[in-house]
Scaffold this active site. Structure first.
Site, PDB file in Angstrom:
ATOM      1  CG  HIS B 281      40.727  38.153  35.481  1.00 32.78           C
ATOM      2  ND1 HIS B 281      41.712  38.465  34.578  1.00 32.78           N
ATOM      3  CD2 HIS B 281      40.710  39.154  36.384  1.00 32.78           C
ATOM      4  CE1 HIS B 281      42.267  39.622  34.918  1.00 32.78           C
ATOM      5  NE2 HIS B 281      41.669  40.062  36.014  1.00 32.78           N
ATOM      6  CD  GLU B 282      37.926  39.373  39.180  1.00 35.47           C
ATOM      7  OE1 GLU B 282      38.774  39.657  40.054  1.00 35.47           O
ATOM      8  OE2 GLU B 282      37.700  40.108  38.194  1.00 35.47           O
ATOM      9  CG  HIS B 285      42.991  39.435  40.752  1.00 30.49           C
ATOM     10  ND1 HIS B 285      44.178  40.114  40.611  1.00 30.49           N
ATOM     11  CD2 HIS B 285      42.204  39.859  39.725  1.00 30.49           C
ATOM     12  CE1 HIS B 285      44.117  40.908  39.531  1.00 30.49           C
ATOM     13  NE2 HIS B 285      42.927  40.771  38.977  1.00 30.49           N
ATOM     14  CD  GLU B 311      44.897  42.463  35.719  1.00 37.16           C
ATOM     15  OE1 GLU B 311      44.619  42.683  36.921  1.00 37.16           O
ATOM     16  OE2 GLU B 311      44.038  42.180  34.865  1.00 37.16           O
TER      17      GLU B 311
HETATM   18 ZN   LIG Z   1      42.371  41.711  37.178  1.00 35.22          ZN
END
Ligand SMILES: [Zn+2]
Ligand SMILES: [Zn+2]
Lengths: 511, 511
Positions: B281-282, B285, B311
């Site tokens: 997830h990170e 980003h 997101e």
């Molecule tokens: Zn996030």
């Protein structure tokens, strides 16, 4: 309690100290910028991604520019002058005096000159990095000549503003109050002693090693265990681990801010002593930072006094404490607990007290180090005064090196006048701090043990707080309240005196 | 080449774009302050000594104040106006438009109002931390009422300046161009679908688990091995480890600066999937940050577009890539290599695709998460408009929770309206970003696979560069050039459309 509701008047402190409050506010803004620069600097050497350097350099340059613009704003002298007429307490007066000193030192060079000097310095440092590896003095000499020419100008400019002799005006940046008139005779005594003592210490060492051969380091010290050992030693010696940390970097340093002191070391699995002694050294710097007066943190008054005093604190921990046989009585079980290796005092001390003649200052021991410094102190004064030219430096260096340490650098300028980054970096007047620090540490230890004859027993028990209490009161809590010589005299009851360092070396390395 | 020595005139670009250059310079100073704030923020959560927080908070507040003062200087609108008359290229014009937008958003609230709101917000956040643990709604309600009252004022103030409806004016801070008129019908479609689909997906899951029981995680995953696995996955997916790093923090985040992106995770030795999916997830980003246009880095134009787009990038990596069965064909040998544990696709997918009805948004899966968000989106619009009062929130929350997820929170406000920090923190208009991000990620994946039908095979081979190439061109390189809806439409060829997310869920969780 006096009821004041009938009086419509502002409170006297607010009114009376308005200019002081402006300076106080400015101090808090500057502290924030310093905080950012200090943490960004430590981060760069420890946690930054390798590709992050270019943007980091730009960000830090911009922040340093903002700091400089604010710290040298033209209205500051008016605020200081006005504040001097306000009703202030003693600490505020002291803060004001340091502020004025800082302002003078920050503004005594024209901006145009600083820019020219920065360019010359950066060019010379780059060349130094490239040409030292090739032992290429001829390629390096013109760049150093450019830096020295500007250092002479700088010394003259600082001399004019400060009313000091040119070289004293350079030293003043690093240790306010240090003067060649005081230092030169002390260094002369020390040099005379060391030229005789060094061969004596080497002979004694040789005789001892013949009787009791060196036990080699086992060469299998896992890094995480060395780190735990370092942390245990730091904590024992007084490092507050809630206000600081230990990391790894290529060159060990002490950075960060007093509320979060970042020290680093580097590990060799073949040798636990090098990292450990490095940790003790940086812990000495860190103790000073962690124990500076918190209420003054945003004033120049709240900063550590200077380079020599700072080095006296690191060397106090590394040499006076960390190479003291009494300390090792306490430390050996700690080493054994963390590394699983048992050492006797007789086996470890020859490592801890090793003396060796060498060309490299940063590798030198307690006995030989001052000769490296005195050589530089003498040569850089001649360079600044113009009685020595850069072209003649290799011969001058070699002559003194042969005289003081019995070694020649004439075919090896990389380990001679190209050895250190200080001169390419235009930092003249800095070198004496190292040996002044060593002498001041010995003088502090002597003063402390006069008051507390049980200090060695304290070390053997691992009781560092009694010793730190003395240092906190005499040095750490004083911030920048006194000049370097005054701080030493107030702490130890006498002016700088080579006797204490000489006695220290005699006792540890003599027959 | 034109010889210009005979003309004594400044170069046309310098002359013509003087105001633009002032803004450009300002941008570089702001970038330096942002750099400091970003690194200090990441450092605080990862490497700061525990006692360093108070000074850190003060330093960051002072730096943020300097940033705000510079970014809202009253001369900036004049510079922008003058620059608009200068000869600029397309990129410079786009930069100017974003600068104007940023200036308007930064200055549309009076300083006095911001101060009052900050006080109310910080007080409410503190109370939230203390009272959530005690499930004490009654104690918390008055503080939240104060925050909501000010948010209504804020929405009115922003609405006036921006010419938008009040709630749209709040959303505009997080994702420029997002409007309830576009989002509400899309969310309505999605809600209608999910209310029917969720029970279906749960039933399918149950039937599958009956046939093929869940293989439990072994519960012995050493942290350093999990870390190596995470780094290997990051690098494979496209994270540039020369411009970023992975650390540990209590709450996972992506911070730092584009040249040095700091992502974090936290490890449980009993479960490697939670840390790994967090890392993916990170990493999503981080890829966005690392691939933003470098030449625009010091302009608002060079920043990531907004919260929903950001997101969409993290969820693209975590959900579209990281929970795709094709990805796991490539990933399982990597897991085995690092953790020494062999998993079959049939054993791992039930963990990766687990669906569960729950009270807590941050623990929710792909299927149930949007219902948590839509509930908040609906309630916060009513709170802002005044059609719902804070006192009635526990009932309103419970009613919707029972309707959407079949769960009650009436006796459990801690897991109801006290669940998130967003409302105590006055961040109204933020929640929709999460689900908009999930929908946009699905829509991007659909557009990408139309152009590149082999995308699943790419994943199965660990070939992420083809996929990243599409994302770099369509999203990352665009910075803040377009509004959120325009960026999506340019990238995918259509406006936000729930169909893609619905299809994605049907395919992955349907029968
Ligand atoms: Zn996030
Ligand atoms: Zn030192």
């Amino acid at each position: 309690m006096l009821l004041r509701w009938c009086l419509f008047a502002p409170s006297p402190t607010t009114e009376a100290a308005m200019s002081f409050h402006k300076l106080d506010d400015l101090g808090r803004k500057l502290e924030a910028l310093e905080h950012a620069l200090a943490i960004l600097g430590a981060d760069e050497a420890t946690h930054m991604a390798v590709g992050g350097g270019e943007k980091r350099a730009k960000a830090m340059a911009a922040l340093a520019g903002m700091y400089h613009t604010r710290a040298t704003a033209p209205e500051i002298p008016d605020w200081i002058a006005a504040a001097e007429g306000e009703e202030l307490d003693d600490e505020q007066r002291a803060a004001l005096a340091e502020l004025r000193r800082q302002y003078t030192n920050l503004t005594c060079l024209p901006v145009e000159f600083v820019e020219r000097q920065t360019t010359a310095r950066m060019r010379c440092e780059q060349l130094w990095r490239a040409l030292r590896a090739k032992n290429d003095w001829a390629g390096f000499q013109p760049a150093l000549e450019g830096v020295v020419a500007l250092v002479r100008d700088e010394a003259a400019l600082r001399s004019d503003v400060l009313g000091l002799a040119p070289y004293d005006a350079l030293m003043e940046q690093y240790d306010p109050g240090n003067r060649t008139a005081d230092i030169t005779p002390v260094f002369a005594d020390l040099k005379a002693f060391l030229k005789g003592f060094m061969p004596e210490a080497l002979a004694i060492q040789e005789a001892r090693l013949r009787k009791h051969p060196l036990k080699p380091l086992s060469g299998t010290y896992a890094i995480d265990r060395q780190r735990e050992l370092g942390l245990a030693m730091m904590a024992a010696v007084g490092f507050d681990l809630t206000h600081g940390s230990l990391s790894v970097s290529h060159h060990p340093f002490c950075g960060g801010v007093p509320s979060d002191v970042r020290i680093t070391t580097r590990y060799k699995t073949s040798d636990f002593l090098s990292a450990l002694m490095g940790v003790l050294h940086e812990t000495g710097h860190a103790l000073y930072e962690q124990n500076l007066p918190k209420a003054w943190a945003h004033w120049p008054l709240g900063k550590a006094r200077g380079m020599a005093v700072h080095e006296s604190q690191s060397l106090f921990v590394e040499k006076q404490i960390g190479r003291n046989p009494a300390f090792w009585r306490w430390a050996l079980p700690v080493v054994e607990k963390h590394l699983g290796e048992a050492w006797s005092l007789d086996d470890i001390l020859p490592h801890v007290h090793r003396v060796e003649r060498g060309l490299i200052r940063v590798d030198a021991d307690e006995v030989t180090y001052p000769l490296h410094v005195i050589l530089r102190y003498e040569l850089e004064q001649e360079l600044v005064s113009g009685s020595l030219e850069v072209a003649d430096l290799p011969e001058a260096w070699d002559a003194r090196m042969r005289d003081y340490l019995g070694l020649s650098t004439i075919d090896n300028p990389a380990d001679g006048p190209m050895q250190d980054v200080h001169w390419p970096g235009a930092a003249f007047g800095y070198f004496p701090s190292y040996t002044l620090g060593a002498m001041m540490a010995a003088q502090q230890w002597a003063a402390l043990t006069r008051e507390r004859p049980s200090a060695d027993e304290d070390l053997a028990k691992g009781n560092f707080e009694a010793i730190n209490g003395w240092r906190r009161e005499k040095i750490w809590s004083q911030g920048s309240r006194w000049s370097t010589p005054d701080l030493l005299e107030r702490a130890t009851g006498e002016k700088l005196n080579a006797k204490h360092f000489v006695n220290h070396l005699r006792q540890r390395y003599g027959g």
